[in-house]
Write a protein that holds these residues in place. Structure first.
Motif, PDB file in Angstrom:
ATOM      1  N   UNK A  21      31.832  75.787  45.307  1.00 53.90           N
ATOM      2  CA  UNK A  21      30.943  75.677  46.464  1.00 53.90           C
ATOM      3  C   UNK A  21      30.862  74.257  46.997  1.00 53.90           C
ATOM      4  N   UNK A  22      30.933  73.263  46.132  1.00 52.47           N
ATOM      5  CA  UNK A  22      30.783  71.872  46.550  1.00 52.47           C
ATOM      6  C   UNK A  22      31.903  71.390  47.471  1.00 52.47           C
ATOM      7  N   UNK A  23      33.036  72.117  47.497  1.00 53.92           N
ATOM      8  CA  UNK A  23      34.170  71.711  48.335  1.00 53.92           C
ATOM      9  C   UNK A  23      34.404  72.644  49.522  1.00 53.92           C
ATOM     10  N   UNK A  24      33.647  73.703  49.621  1.00 53.34           N
ATOM     11  CA  UNK A  24      33.954  74.708  50.644  1.00 53.34           C
ATOM     12  C   UNK A  24      33.765  74.192  52.059  1.00 53.34           C
ATOM     13  N   UNK A  25      32.763  73.377  52.269  1.00 48.75           N
ATOM     14  CA  UNK A  25      32.556  72.828  53.616  1.00 48.75           C
ATOM     15  C   UNK A  25      33.716  71.915  54.011  1.00 48.75           C
ATOM     16  N   UNK A  26      34.205  71.139  53.062  1.00 48.76           N
ATOM     17  CA  UNK A  26      35.341  70.249  53.328  1.00 48.76           C
ATOM     18  C   UNK A  26      36.580  71.036  53.704  1.00 48.76           C
ATOM     19  N   UNK A  77      43.374  72.060  61.125  1.00 47.30           N
ATOM     20  CA  UNK A  77      44.760  72.529  61.102  1.00 47.30           C
ATOM     21  C   UNK A  77      45.014  73.544  62.218  1.00 47.30           C
ATOM     22  N   UNK A  78      44.057  74.418  62.443  1.00 49.21           N
ATOM     23  CA  UNK A  78      44.207  75.408  63.518  1.00 49.21           C
ATOM     24  C   UNK A  78      44.239  74.709  64.873  1.00 49.21           C
ATOM     25  N   UNK A  79      43.344  73.767  65.088  1.00 45.83           N
ATOM     26  CA  UNK A  79      43.301  73.029  66.360  1.00 45.83           C
ATOM     27  C   UNK A  79      44.626  72.295  66.583  1.00 45.83           C
ATOM     28  N   UNK A  80      45.139  71.658  65.545  1.00 44.92           N
ATOM     29  CA  UNK A  80      46.407  70.938  65.656  1.00 44.92           C
ATOM     30  C   UNK A  80      47.547  71.895  65.993  1.00 44.92           C
ATOM     31  N   UNK A 105      42.148  64.725  59.021  1.00 41.14           N
ATOM     32  CA  UNK A 105      42.520  65.545  57.862  1.00 41.14           C
ATOM     33  C   UNK A 105      42.873  64.662  56.670  1.00 41.14           C
ATOM     34  N   UNK A 106      43.544  63.548  56.923  1.00 47.68           N
ATOM     35  CA  UNK A 106      43.882  62.630  55.840  1.00 47.68           C
ATOM     36  C   UNK A 106      42.618  62.127  55.136  1.00 47.68           C
ATOM     37  N   UNK A 107      41.587  61.825  55.911  1.00 46.45           N
ATOM     38  CA  UNK A 107      40.331  61.361  55.317  1.00 46.45           C
ATOM     39  C   UNK A 107      39.696  62.452  54.451  1.00 46.45           C
ATOM     40  N   UNK A 108      39.739  63.683  54.925  1.00 48.43           N
ATOM     41  CA  UNK A 108      39.197  64.795  54.143  1.00 48.43           C
ATOM     42  C   UNK A 108      40.021  65.012  52.876  1.00 48.43           C
ATOM     43  N   UNK A 109      41.324  64.852  52.997  1.00 56.28           N
ATOM     44  CA  UNK A 109      42.218  64.992  51.846  1.00 56.28           C
ATOM     45  C   UNK A 109      41.858  63.974  50.761  1.00 56.28           C
ATOM     46  N   UNK A 163      46.964  71.665  53.190  1.00 51.75           N
ATOM     47  CA  UNK A 163      46.327  71.412  54.485  1.00 51.75           C
ATOM     48  C   UNK A 163      46.823  70.091  55.080  1.00 51.75           C
ATOM     49  N   UNK A 164      46.939  69.090  54.233  1.00 53.32           N
ATOM     50  CA  UNK A 164      47.364  67.768  54.711  1.00 53.32           C
ATOM     51  C   UNK A 164      48.820  67.789  55.164  1.00 53.32           C
ATOM     52  N   UNK A 165      49.687  68.450  54.419  1.00 56.58           N
ATOM     53  CA  UNK A 165      51.100  68.508  54.775  1.00 56.58           C
ATOM     54  C   UNK A 165      51.337  69.339  56.030  1.00 56.58           C
ATOM     55  N   UNK A 166      50.555  70.370  56.223  1.00 60.69           N
ATOM     56  CA  UNK A 166      50.667  71.168  57.443  1.00 60.69           C
ATOM     57  C   UNK A 166      50.501  70.266  58.660  1.00 60.69           C
ATOM     58  N   UNK A 167      49.460  69.447  58.642  1.00 60.89           N
ATOM     59  CA  UNK A 167      49.205  68.538  59.763  1.00 60.89           C
ATOM     60  C   UNK A 167      50.303  67.481  59.876  1.00 60.89           C
ATOM     61  N   UNK A 168      50.825  67.017  58.742  1.00 63.11           N
ATOM     62  CA  UNK A 168      51.896  66.021  58.780  1.00 63.11           C
ATOM     63  C   UNK A 168      53.127  66.547  59.506  1.00 63.11           C
ATOM     64  N   UNK A 169      53.484  67.797  59.265  1.00 59.71           N
ATOM     65  CA  UNK A 169      54.635  68.380  59.962  1.00 59.71           C
ATOM     66  C   UNK A 169      54.372  68.469  61.467  1.00 59.71           C
ATOM     67  N   UNK A 170      53.142  68.767  61.848  1.00 62.49           N
ATOM     68  CA  UNK A 170      52.800  68.801  63.270  1.00 62.49           C
ATOM     69  C   UNK A 170      52.965  67.424  63.899  1.00 62.49           C
ATOM     70  N   UNK A 171      52.551  66.396  63.177  1.00 62.96           N
ATOM     71  CA  UNK A 171      52.706  65.028  63.671  1.00 62.96           C
ATOM     72  C   UNK A 171      54.190  64.685  63.827  1.00 62.96           C
ATOM     73  N   UNK A 172      55.001  65.097  62.872  1.00 59.48           N
ATOM     74  CA  UNK A 172      56.431  64.844  62.952  1.00 59.48           C
ATOM     75  C   UNK A 172      57.030  65.484  64.202  1.00 59.48           C
ATOM     76  N   UNK A 173      56.635  66.705  64.493  1.00 61.51           N
ATOM     77  CA  UNK A 173      57.104  67.373  65.708  1.00 61.51           C
ATOM     78  C   UNK A 173      56.604  66.640  66.943  1.00 61.51           C
TER      79      UNK A 173
END
Length: 216
Positions: free
Chosen positions: A115-120, A128-131, A157-161, A190-200
């Motif tokens: 539960x302590x990580x669910x909000x994060x 990730x969806x927005x990206x 996302x990196x900060x959350x990671x 989650x972090x790598x998903x966004x990284x691939x989007x940045x690469x594109x």
């Protein structure tokens, strides 16, 4: 012949957009399955990944045929080569969405993280969806401002990671070994998903502006 070539180039762009739209569906369902412990959605993501893989193969074959038959040069050559690289990143994004869904399936009916990580993780999934949605618009419109927005949200996302790792390595962490492994894996996905989007986004921005932003 020029008309055929231009038609094929448009088809490359259209197919990239089509795959990216499927990636949006996958990550939206995967993060929902992860956060809600929804095994039905998880199964949908796993099945959908096969379609993403198949469409990626078709796009790659089309790109290779263009290279072989049309012998493109200058910007046209960069577009085709970039399409091959972008399709590889999109395919990987689909795989990552599948990995997130698989975590939800493995832990069903329990939720993946304490539960302590669910909000994060809910916020990481939302970003990730927005990206992914912005990536579709970027591939469709080639608006370089969208590339900047994608990079900015990747920073979030990196900060959350980092915060997830701080949590599981902290003295107050009460999760077991499985919880620790699941949390670190999920955060990395989650972090790598966004990284691939940045690469594109960087590749598209280069095609539009001619300015290359080095990979981090």
């Amino acid at each position: 012949m020029r008309d055929v070539f231009q038609h094929e180039m448009r088809e490359v762009q259209d197919r990239l957009v089509e795959i990216a739209e499927l990636v949006v569906v996958s990550i939206r369902n995967a993060t929902a399955a992860f956060n809600e412990s929804n095994v039905s959605l998880a199964d949908t993501v796993i099945q959908n990944d096969q379609k993403i893989d198949a469409l990626t193969v078709v796009l790659d074959e089309l790109s290779i045929q263009i290279l072989a038959r049309q012998n493109p040069v200058a910007r046209d050559l960069r577009i085709v080569v970039s399409a091959l690289r972008i399709s590889a990143s999109l395919e990987r994004m689909g795989d990552i969405a599948e990995h997130i869904a698989q975590l939800a399936r493995y832990r069903f009916p329990d939720k993946v993280v304490p539960k302590s990580l669910r909000e994060t993780f809910a916020e990481m999934g939302r970003l990730d969806v927005v990206i992914a949605e912005k990536l579709v618009d970027l591939l469709r419109t080639q608006d370089p401002r969208l590339a900047d927005e994608i990079r900015d949200q990747d920073d979030d996302i990196d900060e959350l990671h980092v915060s997830v790792f701080d949590k599981v390595l902290g003295e107050t962490w009460k999760g077991g070994a499985v919880d620790t492994v699941d949390a670190t894996l999920a955060s990395r996905y989650h972090e790598r998903f966004a990284d691939h989007a940045v690469s594109i986004a960087k590749k598209v921005q280069y095609l539009v502006t001619g300015d290359w932003v080095p990979e981090d």
